[in-house]
Design a protein around this motif. Structure first.
Motif, PDB file in Angstrom:
ATOM      1  N   HIS A 384       0.813  -1.215   0.000  1.00 36.38           N
ATOM      2  CA  HIS A 384       0.000   0.000   0.000  1.00 36.38           C
ATOM      3  C   HIS A 384       0.845   1.262   0.000  1.00 36.38           C
ATOM      4  N   HIS A 385       2.122   1.148   0.298  1.00 34.84           N
ATOM      5  CA  HIS A 385       3.007   2.309   0.348  1.00 34.84           C
ATOM      6  C   HIS A 385       4.343   1.955  -0.299  1.00 34.84           C
ATOM      7  N   ALA A 386       5.024   2.981  -0.783  1.00 32.03           N
ATOM      8  CA  ALA A 386       6.353   2.825  -1.372  1.00 32.03           C
ATOM      9  C   ALA A 386       7.257   3.905  -0.812  1.00 32.03           C
ATOM     10  N   GLN A 387       8.367   3.503  -0.237  1.00 32.18           N
ATOM     11  CA  GLN A 387       9.315   4.416   0.399  1.00 32.18           C
ATOM     12  C   GLN A 387      10.468   4.713  -0.555  1.00 32.18           C
ATOM     13  N   ARG A 388      10.810   5.973  -0.665  1.00 33.63           N
ATOM     14  CA  ARG A 388      11.962   6.363  -1.492  1.00 33.63           C
ATOM     15  C   ARG A 388      13.247   5.933  -0.784  1.00 33.63           C
ATOM     16  N   ARG A 389      14.177   5.347  -1.583  1.00 36.63           N
ATOM     17  CA  ARG A 389      15.402   4.833  -0.984  1.00 36.63           C
ATOM     18  C   ARG A 389      16.574   5.081  -1.941  1.00 36.63           C
ATOM     19  N   ALA A 390      17.678   5.512  -1.375  1.00 33.78           N
ATOM     20  CA  ALA A 390      18.896   5.710  -2.170  1.00 33.78           C
ATOM     21  C   ALA A 390      19.520   4.356  -2.476  1.00 33.78           C
ATOM     22  N   VAL A 391      19.960   4.175  -3.711  1.00 38.53           N
ATOM     23  CA  VAL A 391      20.573   2.919  -4.132  1.00 38.53           C
ATOM     24  C   VAL A 391      21.784   3.224  -4.998  1.00 38.53           C
ATOM     25  N   ARG A 392      22.531   2.173  -5.282  1.00 36.51           N
ATOM     26  CA  ARG A 392      23.653   2.277  -6.229  1.00 36.51           C
ATOM     27  C   ARG A 392      23.502   1.141  -7.230  1.00 36.51           C
ATOM     28  N   LEU A 393      23.278   1.539  -8.478  1.00 38.84           N
ATOM     29  CA  LEU A 393      23.069   0.577  -9.542  1.00 38.84           C
ATOM     30  C   LEU A 393      24.277   0.541 -10.459  1.00 38.84           C
ATOM     31  N   GLY A 394      24.480  -0.607 -11.102  1.00 40.87           N
ATOM     32  CA  GLY A 394      25.642  -0.780 -11.974  1.00 40.87           C
ATOM     33  C   GLY A 394      25.280  -0.846 -13.434  1.00 40.87           C
ATOM     34  N   ARG A 395      25.674  -1.923 -14.069  1.00 43.10           N
ATOM     35  CA  ARG A 395      25.521  -2.044 -15.521  1.00 43.10           C
ATOM     36  C   ARG A 395      24.069  -2.290 -15.910  1.00 43.10           C
ATOM     37  N   ARG A 396      23.742  -1.883 -17.135  1.00 39.69           N
ATOM     38  CA  ARG A 396      22.413  -2.118 -17.717  1.00 39.69           C
ATOM     39  C   ARG A 396      22.600  -2.863 -19.024  1.00 39.69           C
ATOM     40  N   ALA A 397      21.854  -3.917 -19.207  1.00 39.47           N
ATOM     41  CA  ALA A 397      21.935  -4.667 -20.452  1.00 39.47           C
ATOM     42  C   ALA A 397      20.800  -5.677 -20.498  1.00 39.47           C
ATOM     43  N   ALA A 398      20.326  -5.949 -21.723  1.00 41.99           N
ATOM     44  CA  ALA A 398      19.320  -6.981 -21.960  1.00 41.99           C
ATOM     45  C   ALA A 398      18.115  -6.816 -21.057  1.00 41.99           C
ATOM     46  N   GLY A 399      17.693  -5.581 -20.779  1.00 41.35           N
ATOM     47  CA  GLY A 399      16.522  -5.331 -19.956  1.00 41.35           C
ATOM     48  C   GLY A 399      16.743  -5.551 -18.485  1.00 41.35           C
ATOM     49  N   GLN A 400      17.994  -5.630 -18.058  1.00 42.89           N
ATOM     50  CA  GLN A 400      18.322  -5.858 -16.649  1.00 42.89           C
ATOM     51  C   GLN A 400      19.279  -4.787 -16.159  1.00 42.89           C
ATOM     52  N   ILE A 401      19.216  -4.557 -14.824  1.00 53.30           N
ATOM     53  CA  ILE A 401      20.127  -3.605 -14.189  1.00 53.30           C
ATOM     54  C   ILE A 401      20.817  -4.320 -13.034  1.00 53.30           C
ATOM     55  N   GLU A 402      22.100  -4.151 -12.937  1.00 49.61           N
ATOM     56  CA  GLU A 402      22.884  -4.749 -11.859  1.00 49.61           C
ATOM     57  C   GLU A 402      22.736  -3.899 -10.591  1.00 49.61           C
TER      58      GLU A 402
END
Length: 431
Positions: A384-402
């Motif tokens: 019912h709720h979504a909290q904003r959160r800081a993240v660190r993402l890497g590579r993007r490829a083939a519709g996926q994110i590391e």
């Protein structure tokens, strides 16, 4: 004498104290007030719990993906357009009026095939004028060569005459020397013979020098005139070639494209008239998100799946200019190419950026462009709720994110657009 000014005593009223008794005050109103206050606080707390929290968003507008482990395939699928490997542009090199169009758009051409003919009276007049100038200079050159030949002949005759005179003077000097030795002539006669001989020698030497100088001057004049004639001939050749360009021909074999010339229209120098495509060899042109610009290099492998076969390709050119967040690249076949390709055909290619590896993965989506991969909205357990959160993402490829930091396996994340949420720390999801 009695003092009458003193006040008279006031008789004391009965107080009734003897008749009063203490009555105890009832305790229930205070308890009632306390209970009512507690009840009010409870009602306020319940009402506060029922108030909406966070920015309200519709569940139907959200795309949600779960975080989980998997194999990160460092490759991307891109839509590429088939283009001829070689294209020759047809630009007008001469201006004029179109007199004839001998080909049509889409026609297969061979090198040297006549495309169209122009007419340009000014160019034709220039050819005639240059031709007349060349003819005039050739006539002048012929006259100079004739004059040179006549001068040489005259010099030979003059030198021959001077040589004879010099020999005659030499012979006369020898004779006078013999007679003087025998005493038959005076020293004055001998001196006169010697002076004549010396004069004839000087005249002969001077004539030879003058003849050589005159020949050098005449030959130099003829050489300059020959250079002038050559320049005029070259200019005439250029003008004739330009006039020849009024009849344009195909520079290479291929298919004519974008050709729409009409009889009677006017053509100016530099006008783009079409192009000739080499349809025997093809390459691919594609657009890619600027995110991949630092990782893309010439030579990266790619593949095309077509007709049940895999055809290897490689990146042949990277265009670093970024427009609307995308940049261009070209891919060429690393070997044979599939038959039946058509110019303009769109196909899906797989571009490999690196080797596969195990990683924590999140589905790619529009959220990345809005957040730059710096934050996401994570749903709570009840959704019912979504909290904003800081993240660190890497590579993007083939519709996926590391996923590198900030998320754990099993968490659900909003992967649709986030631009409408601003800096809201909490979202309230409405069903």
């Amino acid at each position: 004498m009695q003092d009458t000014s003193a006040p008279k005593p006031v008789p004391e009223r009965p107080s009734g104290a003897a008749m009063d008794r203490v009555v105890a005050a009832p305790r229930w109103p205070r308890r009632l007030l306390l209970g009512g206050g507690l009840l009010g606080l409870a009602l306020l707390a319940w009402a506060a719990s029922q108030l909406p929290r966070g920015l309200a968003v519709d569940a139907a507008s959200l795309s949600i993906a779960s975080v989980g482990p998997g194999e990160f395939r460092d490759e991307i699928t891109l839509r590429a357009q088939t283009v001829p490997a070689q294209q020759v542009l047809l630009d007008a090199t001469e201006s004029g009026r179109v007199d004839a169009v001998l080909v049509r758009d889409g026609q297969m051409l061979q090198r040297g095939a006549l495309l169209y003919r122009l007419s340009n009276p000014q160019r034709e007049q220039e050819v005639l004028q240059r031709g007349a100038e060349v003819a005039q200079q050739l006539s002048n050159l012929s006259l100079q060569r004739t004059a040179l030949a006549n001068a040489r002949a005259q010099q030979r005759r003059d030198l021959s005459q001077l040589e004879i005179e010099a020999e005659r003077a030499q012979t006369d000097l020898q004779r006078q020397q013999q007679l003087a030795a025998q005493g038959f002539v005076s020293p004055a006669v001998l001196d006169e013979a010697r002076r004549r001989q010396q004069l004839q020698q000087r005249l002969l030497a001077q004539a030879r020098e003058d003849s050589q100088a005159e020949m050098r001057i005449r030959e130099q004049a003829i050489a300059e005139l020959e250079r002038a004639v050559k320049g005029l001939n070259d200019g005439l050749g250029v003008v004739r070639a330009a006039a020849g360009n009024l009849a344009a021909r195909a520079p290479v074999d291929g298919q004519l494209s974008g050709f729409s010339l009409q009889v009677g229209s006017s053509v100016r120098v530099g006008d783009r008239l079409g192009r000739i495509d080499d349809i025997s060899n093809f390459k691919f042109s594609a657009q890619l998100d600027e995110f991949y610009l630092p990782r893309l290099t010439v030579g990266l492998p790619a593949t095309l799946e077509l007709a049940g076969k895999t055809w290897p390709l490689q990146v042949s050119q990277k265009l670093p200019q970024v427009k609307d967040g995308r940049f261009g690249l070209e891919l060429s076949f690393a070997g044979a190419q599939p038959p039946g390709l058509q110019a303009g055909q769109s196909l899906d290619l797989r571009l490999r950026l690196g080797q596969p590896s195990r990683a924590l993965l999140l589905a790619d989506g529009p959220f990345y462009a809005d957040s730059g991969g710096a934050f996401v909205y994570v749903l709570d357990a009840d959704g019912h709720h979504a909290q904003r959160r800081a993240v660190r993402l890497g590579r993007r490829a083939a519709g996926q994110i590391e996923v590198l930091e900030g998320l754990t396996a099993g968490e659900r994340v909003i992967v649709s657009r986030l631009r409408d949420y601003g800096d809201a720390p909490l979202l309230r999801i409405r069903s």
